[in-house]
Write a protein that holds these residues in place. Structure first.
Motif, PDB file in Angstrom:
ATOM      1  N   THR A  13      10.157  -5.663 -11.109  1.00 23.66           N
ATOM      2  CA  THR A  13       8.826  -5.652 -10.502  1.00 23.66           C
ATOM      3  C   THR A  13       7.781  -5.060 -11.454  1.00 23.66           C
ATOM      4  O   THR A  13       6.579  -5.277 -11.271  1.00 23.66           O
ATOM      5  N   PRO A  65       6.878  -8.631 -14.162  1.00 23.49           N
ATOM      6  CA  PRO A  65       7.184  -9.809 -13.355  1.00 23.49           C
ATOM      7  C   PRO A  65       7.341 -11.092 -14.171  1.00 23.49           C
ATOM      8  O   PRO A  65       6.470 -11.433 -14.975  1.00 23.49           O
ATOM      9  N   MET A  66       8.462 -11.752 -13.991  1.00 25.56           N
ATOM     10  CA  MET A  66       8.700 -13.047 -14.626  1.00 25.56           C
ATOM     11  C   MET A  66       9.254 -13.985 -13.559  1.00 25.56           C
ATOM     12  O   MET A  66       9.831 -13.548 -12.575  1.00 25.56           O
ATOM     13  N   PRO A  89       2.761  -5.267  -5.436  1.00 27.22           N
ATOM     14  CA  PRO A  89       3.578  -5.560  -6.622  1.00 27.22           C
ATOM     15  C   PRO A  89       5.061  -5.193  -6.506  1.00 27.22           C
ATOM     16  O   PRO A  89       5.861  -5.661  -7.295  1.00 27.22           O
ATOM     17  N   ASN A  90       5.421  -4.375  -5.516  1.00 28.54           N
ATOM     18  CA  ASN A  90       6.821  -3.962  -5.397  1.00 28.54           C
ATOM     19  C   ASN A  90       7.639  -5.026  -4.653  1.00 28.54           C
ATOM     20  O   ASN A  90       8.333  -4.740  -3.680  1.00 28.54           O
ATOM     21  N   THR A  91       7.505  -6.264  -5.131  1.00 33.29           N
ATOM     22  CA  THR A  91       8.004  -7.407  -4.368  1.00 33.29           C
ATOM     23  C   THR A  91       8.761  -8.366  -5.264  1.00 33.29           C
ATOM     24  O   THR A  91       8.383  -8.580  -6.415  1.00 33.29           O
ATOM     25  N   GLY A 109       2.201 -13.261  -9.780  1.00 31.59           N
ATOM     26  CA  GLY A 109       2.168 -11.931 -10.404  1.00 31.59           C
ATOM     27  C   GLY A 109       3.302 -11.015  -9.988  1.00 31.59           C
ATOM     28  O   GLY A 109       3.254  -9.816 -10.242  1.00 31.59           O
ATOM     29  N   VAL A 110       4.318 -11.562  -9.347  1.00 31.94           N
ATOM     30  CA  VAL A 110       5.509 -10.775  -8.993  1.00 31.94           C
ATOM     31  C   VAL A 110       6.725 -11.549  -9.510  1.00 31.94           C
ATOM     32  O   VAL A 110       6.628 -12.763  -9.736  1.00 31.94           O
TER      33      VAL A 110
END
Ligand code: SF4
Lengths: 365, 298
Positions: free
Chosen positions: A195, A198-199, B36-38, B60-61
């Motif tokens: 996280t 991220p990719m 974002p913690n996903t 973006g995750v």
């Protein structure tokens, strides 16, 4: 520590020693004992892992893929139809370069229903990118699972450890329990989902890149051939048990070699002793590592290949591999399908009558 | 109205969705709610393609793309690894991957109470492969495999999911992003399996002008063809737009007319189905009221 164990229990015990974080499995005969044993390890807190009781084998491997993609060490076990039901995920695990280890208890495929040993299930997964090993003793099942985690995580390819249904999965033999210690280091998957970074893995990849991933898989298989030798060497130094891509028996001066896999190749060793007594210079080679396929020491010898499998319209799958890698005539015996009883006397008899080239079905021809 | 929704974006410009795609609108708000913690798990669907081609990603995750039937199980695998505790594991799957090919894995995951949020974005067809009929295609809709309109009816996945008793379940619409945002936040605060079914009008497949996605999404709710509700602890709570629609539904024609897929539909039969659906959801919501009344009188 020495104990008595079945092949199935040996696989479970090796998983217990390998710091596996996620196990996902669906029961199928003759694999059930593997997942039952692991479930009891987890529930009695002998093993610190999540155990996912999935609703199908497709989901079993999908769950392992999810766990592995997020950086965890994962394990599953299956057999026959279960393995075939996973087929799509088998490709996916290898294509996603995930070092999952799976035990496959070799079993025939229906119809007709048959729960006994045959290699067609795992050999039909030959072209998926998985590394494949075939064990012949309970100890070898255990040791191969341990070495498989090292190897899989080194080259980022999933690994299948195969054993013959019932003949090995349910056979009780002495087993030396080895705590692998730092032989298996903490897992570190370089492309784990993160996280903080991220990719996207597995999204659409166009014509100009896709083939590069495929080539990388091919190269990783070749790399595995080298890495596996050094892992086996280290294993022998640490724990005293030696393995290689093949297991040769009395081949030094042999002019006739019987090549096979799994327990039937062990039976062939007894046949070799019998033939030696009669004055025939026989030897045997047991192929342990089927993917990547090793070079065999067979040039200039009469080669008899025992196949517990068949690619219909082409013949034994092991025989085909050998024909592909070596320019030698092969006499291919297809025997043991669906657990057909194959004794060493029978093997010896077939070897005595073997022609330089051709195909022979035990019990039919 | 959208004041308290964060400005952070996790769905970037340059994603390869069609113009007017409301599935991306839904995803945008889902990601805003999740933050974002996903980790997103994507089975084969439009959303796989919308990320853009390797080596780029418009999301973006981190995303794990997985084969069609496997999303719920793969997500459970991620959620089961001790290292992922505290992360939001969200499946973003189309209707084909949910009501048809993925239903087994989804059923298994809910039964095990896997700690995941499963979002089905329902564009009512296999839109990624060019608009073939899925189990979720409504009666009368033209698709490339029902060229004269679907003769049977949409599979009611919600009733099937309800029978599994998930920890949290909601129906939402891309046309009501604030409601969707709130439901996602609520779902993510609950441990166990959560299911959100989001209707996402699809201009390419439904054959309407691209700017009408939100308008049509709202009309679906107003005419009673789509509901907004939450389902928790066996209780169904209708949200305001659906409550209003059940009292006084908008004419079905308003919803059907602008869509090419409903050309030639037997509107009376469709209306009958819509009425039945409204009756069912009313009963389910009323049942709770009756229950409450009973409790009160005791
Ligand atoms: S086909 Fe429909 S759902 Fe898919 S990207 Fe295009 S508009 Fe969105």
């Amino acid at each position: 520590m020495k104990k008595m164990a079945t092949g199935n229990q040996a696989a479970a015990l090796a998983v217990k020693e390998s710091d596996v974080e996620v196990v996902a499995a669906y029961p199928i005969t003759p694999q059930t004992e593997v997942v039952e044993t692991i479930a009891s390890f987890v529930e009695t807190r002998q093993m610190k892992a999540s155990y996912i009781r999935v609703e199908s084998e497709h989901s079993a491997l999908a769950a392992c893929i999810g766990a592995s993609a997020s950086g965890a060490r994962a394990f599953t076990a299956t057999s026959s139809h279960g393995l075939l039901y996973m087929h799509e995920m088998i490709h996916w695990a290898a294509g996603a370069r995930l070092p999952i280890v799976m035990a496959n208890i070799n079993r025939a495929v229906g119809p007709a229903w048959n729960i006994w040993a045959e290699h067609t299930d795992s050999l039909s997964q030959r072209d998926t990118g998985w590394l494949q090993f075939y064990a012949a003793t309970v100890q070898e099942v255990y040791d191969t699972v341990l070495m498989s985690y090292r190897l899989a995580e080194k080259v980022n390819l999933p690994t299948m450890v195969c054993m013959d249904g019932f003949i090995l999965s349910h056979a009780i033999q002495p087993l030396e329990i080895t705590q692998p210690g730092d032989f298996i280091p903490p897992i570190n998957i370089p492309h784990a989902l993160d996280t903080n970074d991220p990719m996207s893995y597995g999204n659409l990849t166009a014509q100009n890149d896709y083939f590069k991933f495929r080539r990388a898989m091919h190269d990783a298989q070749k790399e595995a051939n080298v890495e596996c030798r050094s892992i086996e060497k280290e294993f022998a130094e640490r724990f005293g048990r030696k393995y290689g891509p093949t297991d040769e028996y009395r081949t030094e001066d042999a002019d006739t070699v019987i090549v096979g896999m799994g327990t039937m190749a062990r039976e062939a060793e007894v046949a070799v002793d019998l033939l030696r007594k009669e004055g025939m210079k026989a030897g045997s080679i047991r192929v342990r590592q089927f993917r990547p396929f090793p070079k065999l020491n067979i040039e200039g010898k009469k080669v008899i290949v025992l196949d517990r499998d068949c690619s219909f319209g082409a013949g034994g799958i092991l025989a085909q591999e050998i024909r592909f890698h070596h320019n030698v005539p092969v006499y291919n015996i297809i025997a043991g399908l669906g657990g057909q009883d194959v004794r060493y006397e029978t093997i010896a008899d077939l070897v005595r009558k073997a022609k330089p080239e051709g195909e022979f079905w035990l019990g039919v021809d | 109205m959208l004041d308290d929704i964060p400005e952070d974006e996790f769905l970037y410009k340059g994603n390869t969705a069609c113009a007017g795609c409301s599935a991306m609108l839904a995803l945008r708000y889902i990601l805003k709610a999740a933050g974002p913690n996903t980790i997103i798990v994507n089975p084969a669907c439009c959303s796989t393609v919308c990320q853009g081609t390797y080596p780029r990603s418009a999301y973006g995750v981190p995303v794990l793309n997985i084969a069609f039937a496997a999303a719920a199980a793969a997500a459970d695998g991620i959620a089961s690894a001790a290292r992922n505790k505290g992360k939001n594991i969200i499946v973003f799957a189309g209707d084909g991957g949910t009501v048809d090919i993925g239903i087994q894995a989804l059923s298994g995951a809910i039964e095990r109470n896997a700690n995941i949020l499963y979002v089905c974005y329902d564009n009512e067809a296999y839109s990624n492969t060019g608009m073939q009929k899925s189990g979720s295609t409504p009666y009368g809709a033209i698709t490339t495999t029902t060229p004269t309109g679907r003769k049977d009816s949409k599979k009611d996945i919600d009733l099937i999911i309800m029978a599994h008793r998930p920890r949290y379940m909601a129906s939402a619409s891309s046309a009501y992003p604030k409601d969707l945002f709130n439901k996602v936040q609520k779902a993510l605060s609950i441990e166990g399996t959560k299911f959100i079914h989001v209707q996402c009008p699809c201009p390419s497949g439904w054959r309407y002008a691209t700017e009408k996605s939100v308008e049509l999404g709202k009309l679906a709710v107003r005419c009673g063809m789509w509901f907004l509700y939450e389902y928790e602890d066996g209780k169904l709570t209708l949200n305001a737009p659906t409550k209003a629609a059940l009292k006084r539904p908008a004419p079905l024609e308003d919803y059907v007319k602008p869509q090419g897929r409903f050309k030639g539909v037997d509107i009376e039969r469709l209306q009958k189905e819509v009425n039945e659906g409204m009756g069912r959801i009313r009963d389910m919501a009323n049942m709770d009221a009756l229950e409450k009344a009973k409790e009160g009188s005791q």
